[in-house]
Design an enzyme around this catalytic site. Structure first.
Site, short mmCIF file in Angstrom:
data_model
loop_
_atom_site.label_atom_id
_atom_site.label_comp_id
_atom_site.label_asym_id
_atom_site.label_seq_id
_atom_site.Cartn_x
_atom_site.Cartn_y
_atom_site.Cartn_z
N LEU A 50 -9.53 37.65 -46.53
CA LEU A 50 -8.06 37.57 -46.50
C LEU A 50 -7.49 38.10 -45.20
O LEU A 50 -6.27 38.02 -44.99
CB LEU A 50 -7.46 38.39 -47.66
CG LEU A 50 -7.29 37.70 -49.02
CD1 LEU A 50 -8.63 37.28 -49.60
CD2 LEU A 50 -6.57 38.60 -50.00
N TYR A 58 -1.39 30.36 -36.07
CA TYR A 58 -1.70 30.59 -37.50
C TYR A 58 -2.21 29.31 -38.15
O TYR A 58 -3.29 29.29 -38.73
CB TYR A 58 -0.43 31.08 -38.20
CG TYR A 58 -0.61 31.45 -39.66
CD1 TYR A 58 -1.28 32.63 -40.02
CD2 TYR A 58 -0.11 30.64 -40.67
CE1 TYR A 58 -1.45 32.97 -41.36
CE2 TYR A 58 -0.27 30.99 -42.01
CZ TYR A 58 -0.93 32.15 -42.35
OH TYR A 58 -1.09 32.49 -43.68
N1 LIG Z 1 1.35 35.86 -49.04
C1 LIG Z 1 1.40 34.55 -48.93
O1 LIG Z 1 2.39 33.94 -49.32
C2 LIG Z 1 0.25 33.79 -48.29
C3 LIG Z 1 0.36 32.40 -48.24
C4 LIG Z 1 -0.68 31.67 -47.67
C5 LIG Z 1 -1.82 32.31 -47.21
N2 LIG Z 1 -1.90 33.66 -47.29
C6 LIG Z 1 -3.12 34.28 -46.74
O2 LIG Z 1 -3.56 35.33 -47.56
C7 LIG Z 1 -4.07 36.40 -46.77
C8 LIG Z 1 -3.37 37.70 -47.12
O3 LIG Z 1 -1.98 37.54 -46.87
P1 LIG Z 1 -0.93 38.70 -47.20
O4 LIG Z 1 0.31 38.04 -47.63
O5 LIG Z 1 -1.55 39.72 -48.07
O6 LIG Z 1 -0.68 39.26 -45.73
P2 LIG Z 1 -0.76 40.76 -45.18
O7 LIG Z 1 -0.31 40.70 -43.77
O8 LIG Z 1 -0.07 41.70 -46.10
O9 LIG Z 1 -2.32 41.06 -45.27
C9 LIG Z 1 -3.23 40.75 -44.26
C10 LIG Z 1 -4.16 41.94 -44.09
O10 LIG Z 1 -5.13 41.62 -43.09
C11 LIG Z 1 -5.24 42.74 -42.20
N3 LIG Z 1 -5.72 42.23 -40.91
C12 LIG Z 1 -5.05 41.44 -40.02
N4 LIG Z 1 -5.82 41.18 -38.96
C13 LIG Z 1 -7.02 41.78 -39.19
C14 LIG Z 1 -8.23 41.90 -38.46
N5 LIG Z 1 -8.37 41.29 -37.27
N6 LIG Z 1 -9.24 42.61 -38.98
C15 LIG Z 1 -9.11 43.23 -40.19
N7 LIG Z 1 -7.98 43.18 -40.92
C16 LIG Z 1 -6.95 42.46 -40.42
C17 LIG Z 1 -3.86 43.33 -42.16
O11 LIG Z 1 -3.82 44.66 -41.69
C18 LIG Z 1 -3.43 43.20 -43.62
O12 LIG Z 1 -3.85 44.30 -44.38
C19 LIG Z 1 -3.90 35.98 -45.31
O13 LIG Z 1 -5.10 35.45 -44.83
C20 LIG Z 1 -2.83 34.91 -45.38
O14 LIG Z 1 -2.97 33.98 -44.34
C21 LIG Z 1 -0.89 34.42 -47.81
#
Ligand SMILES: NC(=O)c1ccc[n+]([C@@H]2O[C@H](COP(=O)([O-])OP(=O)(O)OC[C@H]3O[C@@H](n4cnc5c(N)ncnc54)[C@H](O)[C@@H]3O)[C@@H](O)[C@H]2O)c1
Length: 322
Positions: free
Chosen positions: A75, A147
């Site tokens: 994630l 992204y």
């Molecule tokens: N929330 C949504 O609506 C949504 C929709 C589509 C996809 N996603 C995907 O789900 C995943 C989680 O999303 P979220 O909403 O929890 O976002 P978020 O930003 O809260 O969580 C992402 C996490 O990844 C960590 N992170 C970022 N870069 C990193 C790296 N290089 N190494 C280690 N950790 C790293 C961040 O610190 C954070 O804790 C993401 O991959 C996102 O693309 C989320």
């Protein structure tokens, strides 16, 4: 009874990741949460730290990682435009190098691996709602491309590791998800509207507000991710996970105003570049394979999210601002 597994959750201290860690621990698994805390925080998982089956590893997934695990949920990646556009090169690296590193790990230890992909792979779609077979319409050189294209390339890598190395992969295409532990400052529409409403600030709507989005409550999304991971090996996805019920931005704003009792008015701003006007998942595949569909009504999920933001912003903030 299901055997307890060792499970790695990258991005485990983020919004979705923290709920996933919580769920997997509740099911009796050992969870290693890997995060570089770019957008996530220790606070999101503070309630899990006392659990002896939980471990936090500060690590950036753009570098290789060696741990013994049975399953990997990948994630790690900032999800909100404000954060993923802050350092677009790092965003692409996180998706692409992160996928390579986690796939390499999965190959080495024979783990199953699930990728948190996104509805953004469909770009600004000409097909509505979007089924998994739709290839998308994505701008490769715009400000959102780090992204969108990063996630598309990660999907490619997952399917190449599956074809070339017979890795057991799962790809989930997540649509807008909301809930507690979203950051108040991340510019995503649900958190924006709630924070603005709680502070009686104008609610900012981009464009006419007639563009639609579908919103999935976090608990439902976690059900879908865990369900997908447990499918037989021949189920790889990509699988859409999201809520097919659409709302316009105006409708969302008025529901937030009603539930917060706010006096905010609406302020209209120009639509950002490449902002899709309509996005809705076709979830027939998830329904058929997982028997999954979102259960939480927007009104109920918003009420829980508003409770969370009221606490974050200080319990008196709503009344104090009135
Ligand atoms: N929330 C949504 O609506 C949504 C929709 C589509 C996809 N996603 C995907 O789900 C995943 C989680 O999303 P979220 O909403 O929890 O976002 P978020 O930003 O809260 O969580 C992402 C996490 O990844 C960590 N992170 C970022 N870069 C990193 C790296 N290089 N190494 C280690 N950790 C790293 C961040 O610190 C954070 O804790 C993401 O991959 C996102 O693309 C989320």
């Amino acid at each position: 009874m299901r055997r307890a597994k060792r499970i790695l959750v990258t991005g485990g201290a983020g919004f979705l990741g923290s709920f996933l860690c919580e769920r997997l621990l509740a099911e009796g698994h050992e969870v290693a949460c890997v995060d570089n805390f770019f957008t996530g925080s220790r606070q999101n998982v503070a309630h899990l730290i006392a659990n002896p089956s939980f471990e936090i590893i500060r690590h950036d997934v753009t570098f290789p990682l060696y741990v013994e695990v049975d399953e990997i949920y990948n994630l790690a990646c900032p999800a909100s435009p404000i954060h993923y556009q802050h350092d677009p090169v790092q965003t692409t690296k996180t998706s692409v190098h992160g996928a390579i590193n986690m796939l390499g790990l999965a190959k080495r230890v024979g783990a199953r691996i699930l990728q948190a992909s996104t509805s953004e792979v469909y770009g600004s779609p000409e097909v509505h709602p979007q089924p998994e077979g739709y290839w998308g319409r994505v701008n490769p050189i715009g400000p959102r491309s780090c992204y969108d294209e990063g996630k598309r390339c990660a999907e490619t890598l997952f399917f190449d590791y599956w074809r070339q190395h017979a890795l057991r992969i799962k790809v989930a295409r997540i649509f807008n998800t909301y809930g507690p532990r979203m950051r108040p400052d991340d510019g995503r529409v649900v958190s924006n509207f709630i924070v603005q409403a709680l502070q009686n600030q104008p609610i900012t709507i981009y464009g006419t507000g007639e563009q639609t989005r579908s919103f999935c409550y976090v608990d439902d999304l976690i059900d879908g991710l865990v369900g997908l991971m447990r499918t037989p090996d021949d189920v790889t996805g990509p699988m859409n996970l999201g809520n097919p019920v659409e709302f316009t931005m105006r409708e969302l704003a008025s529901l937030v105003l009603e539930l917060t009792g706010s006096r905010s008015d609406l302020r209209f701003l120009p639509l950002p570049i490449d902002d899709p006007t309509q996005r809705q998942p076709d979830i027939d595949y998830a329904k058929t394979v997982l028997g999954w569909q979102p259960r939480t009504r927007l009104r109920d999920g918003l009420a829980r999210t508003i409770d969370y933001f009221e606490n974050v912003l200080g319990s008196g903030s709503k009344l104090a601002a009135q």
